[in-house]
Design an enzyme around this catalytic site. Structure first.
Site, short mmCIF file in Angstrom:
data_model
loop_
_atom_site.label_atom_id
_atom_site.label_comp_id
_atom_site.label_asym_id
_atom_site.label_seq_id
_atom_site.Cartn_x
_atom_site.Cartn_y
_atom_site.Cartn_z
N LEU A 177 7.31 -5.06 -0.05
CA LEU A 177 6.30 -4.66 -0.88
C LEU A 177 5.02 -5.18 0.07
O LEU A 177 4.90 -5.58 0.82
CB LEU A 177 6.20 -5.67 -2.17
CG LEU A 177 6.36 -7.26 -2.02
CD1 LEU A 177 5.01 -7.52 -2.00
CD2 LEU A 177 7.03 -7.82 -3.05
N ALA A 186 2.45 -1.96 -3.86
CA ALA A 186 3.72 -0.72 -3.64
C ALA A 186 4.94 -1.41 -3.09
O ALA A 186 4.85 -2.54 -2.37
CB ALA A 186 3.09 0.01 -2.37
N ILE A 187 5.98 -0.56 -3.50
CA ILE A 187 7.22 -1.07 -3.15
C ILE A 187 7.98 0.10 -2.40
O ILE A 187 8.00 1.15 -2.94
CB ILE A 187 7.92 -1.64 -4.39
CG1 ILE A 187 7.76 -2.96 -4.84
CG2 ILE A 187 9.30 -1.93 -3.84
CD1 ILE A 187 8.05 -3.42 -6.08
N GLY A 188 8.54 -0.37 -1.21
CA GLY A 188 9.37 0.75 -0.63
C GLY A 188 10.45 0.07 0.44
O GLY A 188 10.19 -1.11 1.16
N CYS A 199 1.41 7.19 -1.66
CA CYS A 199 3.01 7.01 -1.98
C CYS A 199 3.35 8.58 -2.70
O CYS A 199 4.11 8.81 -3.36
CB CYS A 199 3.15 6.16 -3.38
SG CYS A 199 2.74 4.33 -2.53
N THR A 219 1.37 5.65 3.03
CA THR A 219 0.84 4.68 2.41
C THR A 219 -0.28 3.98 3.49
O THR A 219 -0.14 4.20 4.60
CB THR A 219 1.59 3.63 1.61
OG1 THR A 219 0.41 2.85 0.60
CG2 THR A 219 2.46 2.75 2.36
N PHE A 220 -0.95 3.04 2.93
CA PHE A 220 -1.88 2.24 3.76
C PHE A 220 -1.59 0.77 3.94
O PHE A 220 -1.17 0.20 2.97
CB PHE A 220 -3.30 2.59 3.57
CG PHE A 220 -4.23 1.57 4.28
CD1 PHE A 220 -4.56 1.91 5.57
CD2 PHE A 220 -4.58 0.32 3.85
CE1 PHE A 220 -5.49 1.13 6.47
CE2 PHE A 220 -5.75 -0.31 4.48
CZ PHE A 220 -5.97 -0.06 5.66
N ARG A 250 12.00 3.40 5.45
CA ARG A 250 12.19 3.03 4.35
C ARG A 250 11.88 4.22 3.28
O ARG A 250 11.66 5.26 3.75
CB ARG A 250 11.14 1.99 3.96
CG ARG A 250 9.49 2.49 4.20
CD ARG A 250 8.37 1.85 3.53
NE ARG A 250 7.21 2.06 3.54
CZ ARG A 250 6.59 3.52 3.44
NH1 ARG A 250 7.39 4.32 2.40
NH2 ARG A 250 5.42 3.80 3.80
N GLY A 251 12.36 3.89 1.89
CA GLY A 251 12.02 5.22 0.98
C GLY A 251 10.44 5.14 0.81
O GLY A 251 9.69 4.41 1.15
#
Length: 253
Positions: free
Chosen positions: A168, A154-156, A185, A90-91, A85-86
Site C-alpha cells: 500500500l 492505493a493498494i497493489g 490506478c 500510480t505515483f 504487482r497488480g
C-alpha cells in the site's frame, strides 16, 4: 491467539528501487523459512516501511505507459519503474508511506482477496485514529481507501507461492499535483487526496508510523519486532514502543 512475530524494517527516506530490493530479500527470507515453525527471534514474515526519496511513476502488470507519455513524465523529473504487482500506473514520492508486507498467506489461511480487504481494514483503523470517520473501502473491483471519490491510500499486491509483496501507499503530505499527469490506478473520473488535505494540517510520514504499526498488529494479530535487515538475528525491540508514539493531533491542539 497471536500468529507470531512479524519483523519491521523501517527504511526511512530512501529511493523506491532500494525499498524494492529490501522487499525481495524479505521474500527470499520468507520462502527460506519454510517448512516448519519459525522461532520468534527470526520471523519469516516482514513488513518493509519507507518514504520515497524522489518522485517516481510506477506501473503494474497491466502495462507500461506509451513511449510519448513516458517521455513527458521523465521530462518532469520523475523516475519510471515497472513493478510486479497488480494495478495500473500510480505515483510514489516524498510525503507518502509505503508499506510492503511480506506475509505467508498459506500459514495464515488467508485468501488473497481477504488479504487485500485486511490491508484496507488496517488503513481504515489508522484513519479512525486520526478522526477520519468518513474514510471507506469500496466494493470490488475497487481497492484502497477513499474519502468520497478521492483515494487516500492505493493498494497493489503480488502473491507468489503464497508469499505476498508490494502492498500500500498512503498519502500523508504528498504533493498531489504529481497525480495530475496520469490517470491514477487507471480510474477515470476519480481523484486523489491525502491525510494532510483531509485533516487540514501537515501530517508527515513520521506522524502516521505508530498508528500504522498499532493497526497492523491488530489486523494481522501479530507481535512486531524491529530489525536492520531481513534475516538479522538481533531485533531493535520487542514491541512497537521502539518508535515512540507521535501525536495524531494537529500542532497546538
Amino acid at each position: 491467539m497471536s500468529r507470531g512475530a512479524v519483523r519491521v524494517l523501517r527504511l526511512g527516506l530512501c529511493p523506491y528501487t532500494e525499498a524494492l530490493r529490501v522487499q525481495e530479500r524479505c521474500v527470499a527470507a520468507a520462502r527460506a523459512a519454510r517448512p516448519g515453525p519459525v522461532p520468534a527471534s527470526s520471523p519469516g514474515e516482514s513488513v518493509v516501511l519507507s518514504e520515497p526519496a524522489d518522485p517516481v511513476y510506477v506501473w503494474g502488470l497491466r502495462g507500461a505507459p506509451e513511449a510519448e507519455a513516458a517521455a513527458r513524465l521523465r521530462a518532469r523529473g520523475a523516475g519510471l519503474v515497472a513493478a510486479r504487482r497488480g494495478g495500473h500506473i500510480t505515483f510514489h514520492g516524498p510525503g507518502q508511506l509505503l508499506a510492503f508486507p511480506v506475509l505467508d498467506l498459506r500459514r495464515r489461511r488467508l485468501p488473497l482477496r481477504a488479504y487485500v480487504a485486511a490491508l484496507e481494514a488496517l488503513v481504515l483503523r489508522l484513519c479512525r485514529r486520526f478522526g477520519l470517520a468518513a474514510a471507506r473501502a469500496l466494493p470490488p473491483p475497487f481497492t484502497g481507501v477513499w474519502m468520497g471519490d478521492s483515494k487516500v491510500c492505493a493498494i497493489g499486491v503480488h502473491c507468489g507461492n503464497y508469499i505476498t509483496s508490494h502492498g500500500l501507499a498512503l498519502n500523508c503530505c504528498t504533493d498531489l499535483t504529481w497525480f495530475d499527469h496520469i490517470v491514477p490506478c487507471g480510474l477515470e473520473g476519480k481523484g486523489v487526496t491525502s491525510l494532510s488535505r483531509e485533516l487540514g494540517w501537515h501530517v508527515t510520514v513520521d506522524h502516521v508510523l505508530q498508528p500504522f504499526l498499532d493497526s497492523f498488529q491488530e489486523v494481522f494479530d501479530c507481535t512486531l519486532v524491529f530489525s536492520e535487515a531481513p534475516g538479522d538475528q538481533e531485533s531493535r525491540g520487542a514491541s512497537a514502543e521502539c518508535f515512540g508514539k507521535p501525536s495524531v493531533q494537529p500542532p497546538g491542539a
